[in-house]
Design a protein around this motif. Structure first.
Motif, short mmCIF file in Angstrom:
data_model
loop_
_atom_site.label_atom_id
_atom_site.label_comp_id
_atom_site.label_asym_id
_atom_site.label_seq_id
_atom_site.Cartn_x
_atom_site.Cartn_y
_atom_site.Cartn_z
N THR A 85 0.85 -1.19 0.00
CA THR A 85 0.00 0.00 0.00
C THR A 85 0.90 1.25 0.00
OG1 THR A 85 -0.02 0.19 2.39
CG2 THR A 85 -1.71 -1.21 1.40
N ARG A 86 0.26 2.39 -0.22
CA ARG A 86 1.01 3.66 -0.16
C ARG A 86 1.61 3.85 1.24
NH1 ARG A 86 -2.45 7.83 -3.89
NH2 ARG A 86 -2.94 6.24 -5.41
N SER A 87 0.84 3.48 2.25
CA SER A 87 1.34 3.64 3.63
C SER A 87 2.58 2.79 3.87
CB SER A 87 0.27 3.24 4.64
OG SER A 87 -0.90 3.93 4.38
N ASP A 88 2.60 1.57 3.28
CA ASP A 88 3.79 0.71 3.43
C ASP A 88 5.02 1.41 2.85
OD1 ASP A 88 2.17 -1.32 4.42
OD2 ASP A 88 1.90 -2.27 2.46
N ALA A 93 5.42 4.69 2.23
CA ALA A 93 5.77 5.88 3.01
C ALA A 93 6.51 5.47 4.28
CB ALA A 93 4.51 6.67 3.36
N ALA A 94 6.05 4.38 4.92
CA ALA A 94 6.70 3.92 6.16
C ALA A 94 8.16 3.56 5.92
CB ALA A 94 5.93 2.73 6.73
N ALA A 128 -5.65 11.86 2.73
CA ALA A 128 -4.95 10.58 2.50
C ALA A 128 -3.44 10.82 2.38
CB ALA A 128 -5.49 9.91 1.23
N HIS A 129 -3.08 11.96 1.82
CA HIS A 129 -1.64 12.26 1.68
C HIS A 129 -1.03 12.59 3.06
CE1 HIS A 129 1.45 12.51 -1.28
NE2 HIS A 129 1.89 13.65 -0.82
N ASP A 188 -2.11 11.43 5.80
CA ASP A 188 -2.11 10.14 6.53
C ASP A 188 -0.80 9.37 6.33
OD1 ASP A 188 -4.60 10.48 7.63
OD2 ASP A 188 -5.66 9.31 6.11
N LEU A 189 -0.15 9.58 5.19
CA LEU A 189 1.12 8.87 4.94
C LEU A 189 2.15 9.24 6.00
CD1 LEU A 189 1.50 9.26 1.05
CD2 LEU A 189 0.55 7.33 2.30
N ARG A 210 1.25 10.48 9.13
CA ARG A 210 0.67 10.50 10.47
C ARG A 210 1.29 9.48 11.43
NH1 ARG A 210 -3.91 14.31 10.04
NH2 ARG A 210 -4.74 12.97 8.44
N PRO A 211 1.73 8.29 10.94
CA PRO A 211 2.36 7.37 11.90
C PRO A 211 3.62 7.98 12.54
CG PRO A 211 1.81 6.23 9.87
CD PRO A 211 1.58 7.68 9.62
#
Ligand code: PMV
Length: 333
Positions: free
Chosen positions: A4-7, A9-10, A96-97, A99-100, A102-103
């Motif tokens: 995912t995008r979050s993966d 970005a992380a 959503a951007h 959120d990338l 936010r973690p």
């Protein structure tokens, strides 16, 4: 399982230490592709089928200011001074951007974007918008990222935003990795002070099919699309050479043919996709007539009806007489 995008970005933010400041403002230019990005190998991560090459439009672009709003429950988004409704696609894409990131840093933000490009001017504000938002987020959290990492993060908002991270001529390398860590843009070293772009705003009617959907329909249904990667590869090489030796004939003819080839693949889709309006055809025919008359002018078009003209300073006064309502941009001003 696909990433995912979050993966992604992380992975990029894994080694970052955030030192948030209260507010940060960033600018990013609009860009116009001379060799187009058309077709994705991964739709979620905006990974392209082919390399693309663009030129950024100097001062024309988006300015985005991000403020941290401690204690707030929701992000706030403003576009050109007006609050953006939380039900809109625009609001959701901006959140959503955010959120990338936010973690790494919790909390809500207020995002104020001003597009220095009139709505309907035929210039892609999503490219400059996502590039400016990414730079503003990186700035407000004081993250130590490379331009390539910023380009990857911007790409996940909108593919062409990967190129709006830079001024001048920019090449987006498609990359081959599944996570897209090698799919980012880099600027070319060349500058071309006499290079000009004329923007013709022919109609500001909202288009029925966005580029995201148009791209997918073409890839899925047009047999002609099979030839597109080869076209793009040939054109990128020609464009890089044309830029290196400042050859407007080679640059213009390559960019125009590339745009026409992209639109041909759209027309060969089902249902057929035609972004052109009658005014677009009239403008193209005028360009071809001017060229027959000896003027070095070439045209390019994106997923919309408006036409952008490529020429050099020596043709500027003839061009201004031929197209009285043209906006002339000096990319290396
Ligand atoms: O980045 P997107 O999803 O808005 O797609 C842009 C597609 C074109 O403008 C048609 C081509 C390009 O390379 O900018």
């Amino acid at each position: 399982m696909s990433l995912t995008r979050s993966d992604v970005a992380a992975k990029i933010l894994a080694d970052c230490v955030a030192e948030p400041v209260d507010t940060f403002e960033a600018f990013a230019p609009v860009n116009i592709a001379l060799c187009k990005y058309w077709g994705k190998r991964n739709a979620l991560l905006n990974l392209p089928v082919n390399d693309s090459l663009s030129v950024s439009l100097a001062k024309k672009g988006s300015t985005t200011r991000v403020h941290r709003i401690p204690g707030a429950q929701e992000d706030e988004v403003f576009l050109n001074g007006q609050p953006v409704d939380k039900d809109t696609g625009f609001y959701k894409k901006v959140v959503a951007h955010i959120d990338l990131f936010r973690p790494l840093v919790a909390g809500c933000l207020r995002v104020d974007t001003v597009n220095g490009v009139a709505t309907g001017a035929g210039l892609a504000s999503s490219a400059s918008g996502f590039a400016a938002l990414t730079r503003a987020l990186v700035g407000v959290y004081s993250l130590n990222l490379s331009n390539e990492q910023v380009s990857i993060l911007a790409r996940m908002g909108s593919g062409s935003a990967s190129r709006s991270v830079y001024e001048g001529f920019v090449r987006w390398h498609k990359g081959v990795r599944a996570d897209g860590m090698d799919s980012f843009a880099r600027p070319l070293p060349e500058i071309w002070p006499d290079f000009r772009i004329g923007v013709l705003t022919l109609t500001s009617d909202a288009k029925k099919t966005g580029s995201r959907e148009g791209m997918q329909r073409t890839v899925d249904s047009a047999i002609l699309y099979n030839s597109w990667p080869e076209q793009a590869e040939r054109d990128i090489a020609r464009l890089e050479h044309a830029i290196a030796v400042r050859d407007i004939t080679l640059l213009g003819s390559t960019a125009e043919q590339n745009a026409m080839a992209m639109h041909a693949t759209m027309l060969a889709s089902w249902p057929p996709l035609l972004y052109w309006q009658a005014e677009s055809v009239t403008a193209l025919q005028k360009v071809w007539q001017l060229r027959d008359d000896g003027l070095q002018v070439y045209a390019t078009m994106d997923a919309g009806p408006n036409v952008k003209l490529l020429f050099e300073a020596s043709a500027e006064s003839d061009m201004r007489s031929a197209f009285t309502d043209m906006d002339v941009i000096v990319p290396f001003g």
